[in-house]
Design a protein around this motif. Structure first.
Motif, mmCIF file in Angstrom:
data_model
loop_
_atom_site.group_PDB
_atom_site.id
_atom_site.type_symbol
_atom_site.label_atom_id
_atom_site.label_comp_id
_atom_site.label_asym_id
_atom_site.label_seq_id
_atom_site.Cartn_x
_atom_site.Cartn_y
_atom_site.Cartn_z
ATOM 1 N N THR A 150 1.164 10.818 -10.548
ATOM 2 C CA THR A 150 0.433 12.308 -10.504
ATOM 3 C C THR A 150 1.705 13.125 -11.069
ATOM 4 O OG1 THR A 150 -0.828 11.771 -8.684
ATOM 5 C CG2 THR A 150 -0.490 13.813 -9.158
ATOM 6 N N ARG A 151 2.889 13.055 -10.631
ATOM 7 C CA ARG A 151 3.910 14.037 -11.127
ATOM 8 C C ARG A 151 4.154 13.660 -12.564
ATOM 9 N NH1 ARG A 151 9.608 13.548 -8.544
ATOM 10 N NH2 ARG A 151 9.641 11.342 -9.836
ATOM 11 N N TYR A 152 4.179 12.443 -13.026
ATOM 12 C CA TYR A 152 4.382 12.200 -14.369
ATOM 13 C C TYR A 152 3.277 12.638 -15.407
ATOM 14 C CZ TYR A 152 8.495 9.124 -13.036
ATOM 15 O OH TYR A 152 9.642 8.841 -12.580
ATOM 16 N N LYS A 153 1.972 12.403 -14.621
ATOM 17 C CA LYS A 153 0.829 13.065 -15.649
ATOM 18 C C LYS A 153 1.211 14.724 -15.637
ATOM 19 C CE LYS A 153 -2.783 9.608 -14.603
ATOM 20 N NZ LYS A 153 -4.022 9.385 -13.801
ATOM 21 N N THR A 154 1.442 15.061 -14.615
ATOM 22 C CA THR A 154 1.817 16.583 -14.531
ATOM 23 C C THR A 154 2.599 17.190 -15.830
ATOM 24 O OG1 THR A 154 1.123 16.895 -12.384
ATOM 25 C CG2 THR A 154 2.062 18.731 -13.254
ATOM 26 N N GLN A 155 3.852 16.369 -15.849
ATOM 27 C CA GLN A 155 4.724 16.587 -16.594
ATOM 28 C C GLN A 155 4.326 16.119 -18.050
ATOM 29 O OE1 GLN A 155 8.203 14.371 -15.756
ATOM 30 N NE2 GLN A 155 8.534 15.655 -13.554
ATOM 31 N N SER A 156 3.457 15.073 -18.335
ATOM 32 C CA SER A 156 3.021 14.784 -19.698
ATOM 33 C C SER A 156 2.172 15.768 -20.138
ATOM 34 C CB SER A 156 2.249 13.468 -19.438
ATOM 35 O OG SER A 156 1.589 13.040 -20.632
ATOM 36 N N GLU A 157 1.237 16.369 -19.189
ATOM 37 C CA GLU A 157 0.367 17.243 -19.718
ATOM 38 C C GLU A 157 1.087 18.710 -19.921
ATOM 39 O OE1 GLU A 157 -2.230 18.033 -16.210
ATOM 40 O OE2 GLU A 157 -3.520 16.314 -16.596
ATOM 41 N N GLU A 158 2.249 19.107 -19.365
ATOM 42 C CA GLU A 158 2.860 20.248 -19.443
ATOM 43 C C GLU A 158 3.775 19.939 -21.023
ATOM 44 O OE1 GLU A 158 5.955 20.647 -16.531
ATOM 45 O OE2 GLU A 158 4.317 21.513 -15.099
ATOM 46 N N LEU A 159 4.134 18.681 -21.185
ATOM 47 C CA LEU A 159 4.942 18.402 -22.509
ATOM 48 C C LEU A 159 3.712 18.490 -23.654
ATOM 49 C CD1 LEU A 159 7.290 15.417 -21.453
ATOM 50 C CD2 LEU A 159 7.654 17.788 -21.991
ATOM 51 N N GLU A 160 2.571 17.850 -23.375
ATOM 52 C CA GLU A 160 1.620 17.732 -24.452
ATOM 53 C C GLU A 160 1.079 19.500 -24.599
ATOM 54 O OE1 GLU A 160 -1.684 15.678 -22.919
ATOM 55 O OE2 GLU A 160 -0.732 13.941 -23.395
ATOM 56 N N SER A 161 1.202 20.425 -23.583
ATOM 57 C CA SER A 161 0.946 21.884 -23.918
ATOM 58 C C SER A 161 1.937 22.373 -24.787
ATOM 59 C CB SER A 161 0.587 22.452 -22.613
ATOM 60 O OG SER A 161 1.650 22.457 -21.869
ATOM 61 N N SER A 162 3.404 21.872 -24.415
ATOM 62 C CA SER A 162 4.411 22.294 -25.057
ATOM 63 C C SER A 162 4.276 21.933 -26.330
ATOM 64 C CB SER A 162 5.742 22.090 -24.442
ATOM 65 O OG SER A 162 5.921 22.699 -23.203
ATOM 66 N N GLU A 163 3.847 20.588 -26.580
ATOM 67 C CA GLU A 163 3.916 19.972 -27.987
ATOM 68 C C GLU A 163 2.855 20.678 -28.927
ATOM 69 O OE1 GLU A 163 3.217 15.623 -30.149
ATOM 70 O OE2 GLU A 163 3.127 15.892 -27.941
ATOM 71 N N GLU A 164 1.662 21.154 -28.157
ATOM 72 C CA GLU A 164 0.732 22.086 -28.775
ATOM 73 C C GLU A 164 1.266 23.117 -29.389
ATOM 74 O OE1 GLU A 164 -2.241 20.950 -29.934
ATOM 75 O OE2 GLU A 164 -2.045 19.040 -28.894
ATOM 76 N N GLU A 165 1.962 23.844 -28.486
ATOM 77 C CA GLU A 165 2.480 25.127 -28.814
ATOM 78 C C GLU A 165 3.532 25.207 -30.066
ATOM 79 O OE1 GLU A 165 4.238 26.775 -25.242
ATOM 80 O OE2 GLU A 165 2.041 26.987 -24.253
ATOM 81 N N GLN A 208 0.871 -1.316 0.170
ATOM 82 C CA GLN A 208 0.030 -0.085 -0.176
ATOM 83 C C GLN A 208 0.803 1.163 -0.097
ATOM 84 O OE1 GLN A 208 -2.700 -0.310 3.379
ATOM 85 N NE2 GLN A 208 -3.981 -1.757 2.248
ATOM 86 N N ALA A 209 2.014 1.462 0.719
ATOM 87 C CA ALA A 209 3.096 2.431 0.701
ATOM 88 C C ALA A 209 3.656 2.391 -0.688
ATOM 89 C CB ALA A 209 4.108 2.120 1.661
ATOM 90 N N ASN A 210 3.758 1.446 -1.192
ATOM 91 C CA ASN A 210 4.403 1.485 -2.613
ATOM 92 C C ASN A 210 3.632 2.000 -3.585
ATOM 93 O OD1 ASN A 210 6.879 0.421 -1.900
ATOM 94 N ND2 ASN A 210 6.109 -1.835 -2.104
ATOM 95 N N VAL A 211 2.134 1.502 -3.518
ATOM 96 C CA VAL A 211 1.148 2.116 -4.437
ATOM 97 C C VAL A 211 1.058 3.504 -4.073
ATOM 98 C CG1 VAL A 211 -1.532 1.919 -4.621
ATOM 99 C CG2 VAL A 211 -0.071 0.006 -4.287
ATOM 100 N N VAL A 212 1.003 4.103 -2.935
ATOM 101 C CA VAL A 212 0.805 5.388 -2.563
ATOM 102 C C VAL A 212 2.101 6.220 -3.226
ATOM 103 C CG1 VAL A 212 1.017 7.155 -0.937
ATOM 104 C CG2 VAL A 212 -0.564 5.238 -0.511
ATOM 105 N N ARG A 213 3.052 5.725 -3.111
ATOM 106 C CA ARG A 213 4.583 6.120 -3.760
ATOM 107 C C ARG A 213 4.310 6.287 -5.399
ATOM 108 N NH1 ARG A 213 9.144 4.260 -5.496
ATOM 109 N NH2 ARG A 213 8.534 2.355 -4.762
ATOM 110 N N LEU A 214 3.605 5.315 -5.787
ATOM 111 C CA LEU A 214 3.570 5.214 -7.124
ATOM 112 C C LEU A 214 2.482 6.138 -7.563
ATOM 113 C CD1 LEU A 214 3.959 1.228 -7.774
ATOM 114 C CD2 LEU A 214 5.650 2.913 -8.420
ATOM 115 N N ASP A 215 1.385 6.274 -6.915
ATOM 116 C CA ASP A 215 0.535 7.094 -7.046
ATOM 117 C C ASP A 215 1.096 8.598 -7.304
ATOM 118 O OD1 ASP A 215 -1.464 5.281 -7.455
ATOM 119 O OD2 ASP A 215 -2.090 5.553 -5.533
ATOM 120 N N ALA A 216 1.893 8.966 -6.359
ATOM 121 C CA ALA A 216 2.376 10.240 -6.195
ATOM 122 C C ALA A 216 3.400 10.257 -7.720
ATOM 123 C CB ALA A 216 3.320 10.508 -4.953
ATOM 124 N N LEU A 217 4.067 9.477 -7.964
ATOM 125 C CA LEU A 217 5.051 9.565 -9.307
ATOM 126 C C LEU A 217 4.077 9.348 -10.417
ATOM 127 C CD1 LEU A 217 7.835 6.730 -8.296
ATOM 128 C CD2 LEU A 217 8.262 9.400 -8.437
#
Length: 279
Positions: free
Chosen positions: A212-227, A201-210
């Motif tokens: 979330t961070r990767y999703k944020t970075q992916s969204e930022e990259l997608e926005s940069s890609e769109e630009e 469960q702790a690993n799942v929480v850590r992976l969920d945090a990662l």
């Protein structure tokens, strides 16, 4: 002179008698007023007595109807009246303490009850003596004792059944010990599994945090890609415009070159014609 003196004496006597008559009249008026007040008071008391008498008559009628209903119920259901009789001394004492002027209706204290013949026989044959409350309390205590005995007997019977069930199933001490060992082992495994689950469960929480961070970075990259795509489209559009202008300039240049060649040929021909013409 003598006549005047006699008249004065008679006048004084008559005046004194008049004063006496006035005093007598005043006393009679006061007595009349007092008698009027007493008459009103007696009339008020009479009205109160009449109301109390009417109410007592109504209560007597109600009590008579209740007695008739009681007698009818006793006859229909075969009930028995049980209770204690009041002592004569107590009744006399109560009558002496009652206020004679208190004319309000009195409440009758009921000290007898209606019970069935079976209950009457039980109460009359019971070991407890005394008032009805004492006998009923004694019966209640005996009932509670019997209920406690029944509960104890049920518990003992359940224990005997469990013992017989264990003997029938052949569960001896060694087998119980082995089962306890197995149960403890399973408990240890369960605790270990719970610890592993907590770690996972702790690993799942850590992976969920990662994640979330990767999703944020992916969204930022997608926005940069769109630009970047928008910038690329803009540059491609500008490139197409430049190519179109270049093609137009090349076409114009070719056209000018052709005209220049034509003019050059025309000049050459003109010069040739001029050179061939005799001077």
């Amino acid at each position: 002179m003598i006549t005047n003196a006699q008249l004065d004496n008679e006048k004084a006597t008559l005046t004194f008698e008049v004063e006496l008559m006035k005093d007598r009249y005043t006393e009679l008026e006061e007595a009349h007023t007092q008698l009027t007040k007493e008459h009103r008071k007696k009339c008020t008391e009479y009205e109160q007595l009449r109301k109390v008498s009417t109410k007592l008559q109504e209560e007597v009628k109600i009590l008579r109807s209740m007695l008739q209903e009681r007698d009818q119920l006793i006859q229909e259901y075969g009930l028995v009246v049980m209770g204690e009789e009041e002592n004569g001394d107590d009744a006399d004492h109560i009558e002496e303490d009652d206020d004679v002027d208190d004319l309000s209706p009195r409440k009758l204290s009921v000290k007898k009850v209606l019970v069935s013949q079976e209950a009457a026989e039980l109460l009359s044959k019971g070991a407890a003596k005394g008032s009805l409350d004492v006998r009923l309390r004694k019966f209640g205590e005996e009932k509670n004792d019997l209920e406690d005995q029944v509960r104890r007997l049920k518990l003992e019977l359940e224990e005997e059944r469990n013992k017989n069930r264990r003997r029938e199933n052949g569960l001896d001490y060694e087998k119980q010990k082995e089962q306890s060992k197995t149960v403890n082992e399973y408990k240890f495994r369960v605790q270990k599994a719970e610890a592993e689950v907590s770690t996972l469960q702790a690993n799942v929480v850590r992976l969920d945090a990662l994640l979330t961070r990767y999703k944020t970075q992916s969204e930022e990259l997608e926005s940069s890609e769109e630009e970047l795509k928008l910038e690329k489209r803009k540059l491609q559009r500008e490139l197409r415009d430049a190519q179109s202008r270049l093609e137009e300039l090349e076409t114009t240049n070719n056209h000018l070159i052709k005209r220049f060649d034509k003019l050059k040929n025309a000049r050459s021909n003109l010069l040739k014609d001029l050179s061939q013409d005799p001077a």
